[in-house]
Scaffold this motif. Structure first.
Motif, PDB file in Angstrom:
ATOM      1  N   PHE A  10      34.271  45.567  33.187  1.00 29.33           N
ATOM      2  CA  PHE A  10      35.059  44.352  32.949  1.00 29.33           C
ATOM      3  C   PHE A  10      35.535  43.766  34.272  1.00 29.33           C
ATOM      4  CE2 PHE A  10      39.053  42.130  32.540  1.00 29.33           C
ATOM      5  CZ  PHE A  10      38.810  41.241  31.508  1.00 29.33           C
ATOM      6  N   GLN A  11      36.027  44.639  35.156  1.00 29.62           N
ATOM      7  CA  GLN A  11      36.543  44.155  36.437  1.00 29.62           C
ATOM      8  C   GLN A  11      35.449  43.503  37.277  1.00 29.62           C
ATOM      9  OE1 GLN A  11      38.384  47.866  37.562  1.00 29.62           O
ATOM     10  NE2 GLN A  11      40.424  46.982  37.376  1.00 29.62           N
ATOM     11  N   ALA A  12      34.266  44.125  37.275  1.00 32.01           N
ATOM     12  CA  ALA A  12      33.153  43.547  38.042  1.00 32.01           C
ATOM     13  C   ALA A  12      32.792  42.168  37.490  1.00 32.01           C
ATOM     14  CB  ALA A  12      31.939  44.466  37.980  1.00 32.01           C
ATOM     15  N   ALA A  60      34.812  40.154  35.757  1.00 32.59           N
ATOM     16  CA  ALA A  60      35.919  39.225  36.014  1.00 32.59           C
ATOM     17  C   ALA A  60      35.909  38.763  37.471  1.00 32.59           C
ATOM     18  CB  ALA A  60      37.251  39.887  35.674  1.00 32.59           C
ATOM     19  N   THR A  61      35.627  39.690  38.379  1.00 34.90           N
ATOM     20  CA  THR A  61      35.602  39.327  39.803  1.00 34.90           C
ATOM     21  C   THR A  61      34.482  38.331  40.076  1.00 34.90           C
ATOM     22  OG1 THR A  61      36.426  41.521  40.349  1.00 34.90           O
ATOM     23  CG2 THR A  61      35.465  40.261  42.152  1.00 34.90           C
ATOM     24  N   PRO A 100      41.479  49.255  33.137  1.00 32.66           N
ATOM     25  CA  PRO A 100      40.129  48.745  33.411  1.00 32.66           C
ATOM     26  C   PRO A 100      40.058  47.228  33.266  1.00 32.66           C
ATOM     27  CG  PRO A 100      40.199  49.773  31.244  1.00 32.66           C
ATOM     28  CD  PRO A 100      41.534  50.023  31.877  1.00 32.66           C
ATOM     29  N   TYR A 101      41.146  46.619  32.792  1.00 30.46           N
ATOM     30  CA  TYR A 101      41.145  45.174  32.564  1.00 30.46           C
ATOM     31  C   TYR A 101      41.966  44.403  33.593  1.00 30.46           C
ATOM     32  CZ  TYR A 101      39.219  46.875  28.227  1.00 30.46           C
ATOM     33  OH  TYR A 101      38.437  47.529  27.314  1.00 30.46           O
ATOM     34  N   ALA A 102      42.448  45.103  34.640  1.00 31.10           N
ATOM     35  CA  ALA A 102      43.201  44.401  35.684  1.00 31.10           C
ATOM     36  C   ALA A 102      42.233  43.612  36.561  1.00 31.10           C
ATOM     37  CB  ALA A 102      43.971  45.412  36.520  1.00 31.10           C
ATOM     38  N   PHE A 103      42.666  42.473  37.048  1.00 34.53           N
ATOM     39  CA  PHE A 103      41.791  41.652  37.894  1.00 34.53           C
ATOM     40  C   PHE A 103      41.896  42.096  39.348  1.00 34.53           C
ATOM     41  CE2 PHE A 103      42.120  39.097  34.149  1.00 34.53           C
ATOM     42  CZ  PHE A 103      40.858  38.544  34.043  1.00 34.53           C
ATOM     43  N   GLN A 104      40.757  42.192  39.983  1.00 29.40           N
ATOM     44  CA  GLN A 104      40.726  42.590  41.393  1.00 29.40           C
ATOM     45  C   GLN A 104      39.794  41.658  42.166  1.00 29.40           C
ATOM     46  OE1 GLN A 104      41.557  47.282  41.374  1.00 29.40           O
ATOM     47  NE2 GLN A 104      39.431  46.760  41.220  1.00 29.40           N
ATOM     48  N   ALA A 109      36.869  40.869  45.101  1.00 29.72           N
ATOM     49  CA  ALA A 109      35.619  41.556  45.438  1.00 29.72           C
ATOM     50  C   ALA A 109      35.859  42.616  46.513  1.00 29.72           C
ATOM     51  CB  ALA A 109      34.599  40.534  45.918  1.00 29.72           C
ATOM     52  N   ASN A 155      37.411  45.644  44.985  1.00 27.58           N
ATOM     53  CA  ASN A 155      36.386  46.389  44.247  1.00 27.58           C
ATOM     54  C   ASN A 155      35.569  47.262  45.191  1.00 27.58           C
ATOM     55  OD1 ASN A 155      37.148  45.303  41.835  1.00 27.58           O
ATOM     56  ND2 ASN A 155      35.438  43.894  41.646  1.00 27.58           N
TER      57      ASN A 155
END
Lengths: 515, 154
Positions: A104-106, A108-109, B53-57, B59, B62
């Protein structure tokens, strides 16, 4: 490598010299003239028409590639759609891997780098020039582009670099070099270097100047005209604070607010469409008819098709290779899962959000039609459809939404600024990865790129939309030229990965986890 | 990630949720007093690093995430869990430690269920700003949803 570096530094110096020489002309005008002259040949080459036609070869290049990937992977965007959603939900995520970057994070990013001005201003440009029919081709490009994303993001994860400290670097630069070598093909390193150069230009163009330019247009639309370089300097200062100063709090706030803005934007579009539900059928009719008849727009059907495909590619970046850089951070044991997840991006970005923007513009009546013929009326120059209030780009979207909700332009102004900012931060990372691939990792090297990036924020805000959008498109499409050429060579590797994965999924070796 | 002593068969297990604060120490002390009363008891010291797992990060975040995760686990082990387990084993208790990433309440409950624990001991969360007042603390959530008895130490 050094010559590339020298050329880029030269670019900055030339800009400074030009600016110093002719202050009397006005800073914005000087920047504009200099920029248009410098980027003209590059833009002309990328958008050169096919012999004896007016059809740009680059558009055909993207369409053919997306179609080939779609067929080659057996319409993966259709048969893999549900599995993609399951992956994003975390159904196949090992609980022991908690704390790593989730699917999900990938997603969303990567989306925060693509959802933004392309969906707001880009769609308005497409519909303004190509008419409602451009939306049809945009949707088609979005659906086909899902297969391109699937291919490139799988490779992005498979061939990324993992460093001893646990950090990763990935993207087309790495899969072109390593993948070609693995297949025993020459030219991988050359393509990787070429891609990295275009990626830097794309980061400075579409990922930076276009964003700054449209953010300024939106701000000046509300406050009244003022020089673009002022907006540019403010933006550059904030971008500098984040990417050079490492002030994460600004980026954190943006990361939190941007998704909310995205949801709000879609929400408002939905409300406007629901209020005008009786016109949705008519609007789709216009989109479909326009796709095959042109409805009198500049360039007819071909004009609609070109605009649709161009703006879709610019918006969802399928085949461009940028998403492969963003997705490579996921530490999955199965690279193909990132391919699955990434194919949702063009769907969300183009098929859902861009279509909503287009529908609102069409329904709003901002595009002027001839009451007798029903055809669209062109502007004086004959280059685009005449609009109420003579708006284009983000101003057209703003005016269209304002017909439903009068206060929307204020919200859109904030959304545009935040979208622009988040896209800049994302692209500063993509550009940086390309830069470090060429010049090596290191604080000084990274700082030089980041400073160049900030200078281009000012140039982008000061230049007029025409040259900026041309250069932004050209740079991003140039990335696609190299990336897609590599994907053709490497797609059998993705096919093997897919076959192996599906086999193990069927046998039960890969299974869902109970959460 | 887990520490294990070599004592024999356990008849009772208690999960102690630590958060690195003084209140966590009180939970540990209470768990020790409970274990003292039980003939054979294993103490499972758990530390959950809050993560979604749903928090925004970004690139860049990451790309650094794996490295940060390793650092977070290492810090939790060395500063909180290993000292707690060492202290317990020194005092003659059977103890091991677990560090996980995720939702604190969900994971403490899951650790208890997966390990067949009889109860969970946690401290009353003393720190909390506006958000925690509105949405509740991890302790509140655990008490509401746990599958085993929960003792909240004040």
């Amino acid at each position: 490598m050094k010559s590339v570096f020298a050329a880029l530094v030269g670019l900055i110096l030339t800009a400074s010299a030009a600016l110093a020489q002719d202050e009397a002309k006005g800073l914005d005008q000087v920047v504009n003239e200099w920029f248009a002259a410098l980027t003209g040949p590059f833009v002309t080459f990328i958008f050169a028409p096919l012999p004896f036609t007016s059809f740009p070869w680059i558009v055909l290049w993207l369409v053919i590639a997306a179609s080939i990937f779609t067929v080659y992977f057996g319409f993966i965007q259709v048969r893999g759609f549900i599995h993609s959603i399951r992956l994003v939900k975390g159904d196949y995520s090992d609980p022991d891997d908690a704390g790593e970057v989730s699917h999900f994070q990938a997603l969303a990013t990567a989306l925060s780098g693509t959802v933004g001005l392309g969906n707001i201003a880009g769609v308005a440009v497409a519909v303004g020039i190509g008419g409602p029919g451009a939306t049809f081709w945009m949707i088609l490009a979005g659906l086909l582009g899902m297969a391109s994303k699937f291919t490139e993001c799988t490779l992005g994860v498979k061939y990324r670099n993992e460093y001893p400290d646990g950090s990763v670097s990935g993207g087309p630069m790495y899969y072109l070099q390593k993948g070609f070598a693995e297949r025993g093909m020459p030219g991988g390193k050359f393509l990787a270097v070429l891609f990295a150069i275009f990626c830097i230009l794309g980061a400075l163009g579409g990922g930076n100047m276009f964003q700054a330019n449209q953010a300024h247009a939106q701000i000046s639309g509300i406050t009244g005209e003022f020089p673009g370089w002022i907006t540019g300097l403010i933006f550059a200062a904030v971008v500098f604070a984040v990417i050079v100063g490492g002030i994460k709090s600004i980026a954190k706030v943006t990361e939190k607010v941007v998704p909310i803005m995205g949801v709000l934007y879609v929400g408002v579009a939905l409300i406007i469409l629901m209020v005008n539900y009786d016109q949705i059928g008519w609007a789709f009719g216009q989109i479909f008819t326009g796709a095959f008849t042109g409805l009198g727009v500049a360039g007819g059907i071909v004009g609609a098709l070109i605009q649709g495909f161009k703006r879709a590619a610019f918006s969802n970046e399928a085949g461009v290779g940028s998403a492969a850089i963003a997705h490579s951070a996921v530490r999955t044991k199965e690279p193909i899962t990132e391919g699955y997840v990434s194919l949702l991006e063009p769907f969300i970005d183009t098929v859902v959000i861009c279509t909503m923007t287009a529908l609102v513009i069409v329904i709003s009546g901002q595009l002027v039609t001839d009451p007798e013929t029903g055809l669209y009326v062109l502007n004086e120059a004959g280059t685009a459809i005449q609009t109420v209030g003579d708006t284009s780009g983000v101003a057209l979207t703003s005016a269209a939404f304002a017909t439903g909700l009068s206060w929307f332009p204020y919200l859109l102004a904030v959304a545009v600024i935040l979208f622009a900012f988040s896209t800049m931060i994302s692209w500063s990372y993509y550009g940086l990865k390309a830069w470090t691939y060429l010049f090596g990792e290191g604080k000084v090297s990274e700082l030089i790129f980041k400073l160049i990036f900030c200078v281009f924020v000012v140039i982008g805000a000061a230049a007029s939309l025409g040259p900026v959008i041309d250069f932004s498109d050209a740079a991003i499409f140039a990335m696609a030229v190299v990336n897609i050429a590599g994907l053709y060579v490497l797609m059998p590797i993705v096919k093997d990965e897919l076959a192996s994965y599906l086999g193990r999924l069927k046998s039960g070796e890969i299974r869902k986890f109970a959460h | 990630m887990a520490l294990q002593t070599d004592r024999n068969v356990m008849s009772s297990k208690i999960v102690v949720g630590l958060d690195g604060s003084a209140s966590g120490e009180r939970a540990l002390s209470y768990a020790k007093s409970l274990a003292d009363k039980i003939e054979v008891c294993e103490l499972i010291v758990a530390f959950v690093i809050e993560w979604s797992p749903y928090a925004f990060q970004s690139a860049e975040e990451n790309a650094q995430r794996h490295k940060r995760r390793e650092e977070e686990i290492e810090a939790a082990q060395s500063r909180i869990v290993i000292p707690a387990v060492t202290s317990l084993t020194t005092d003659g208790f059977v103890a091991r430690g677990i560090v996980r990433h995720g939702d604190v309440a969900d994971l403490l409950d899951k650790i208890a269920v997966d390990n067949g624990a009889d109860q969970i001991v946690v401290a009353r969360s003393s720190e909390g700003g506006f958000v925690k007042r509105v949405f509740g603390t991890a302790t509140q959530s655990l008490v509401m949803h746990a599958h085993v008895p929960v003792t909240v130490v004040g």
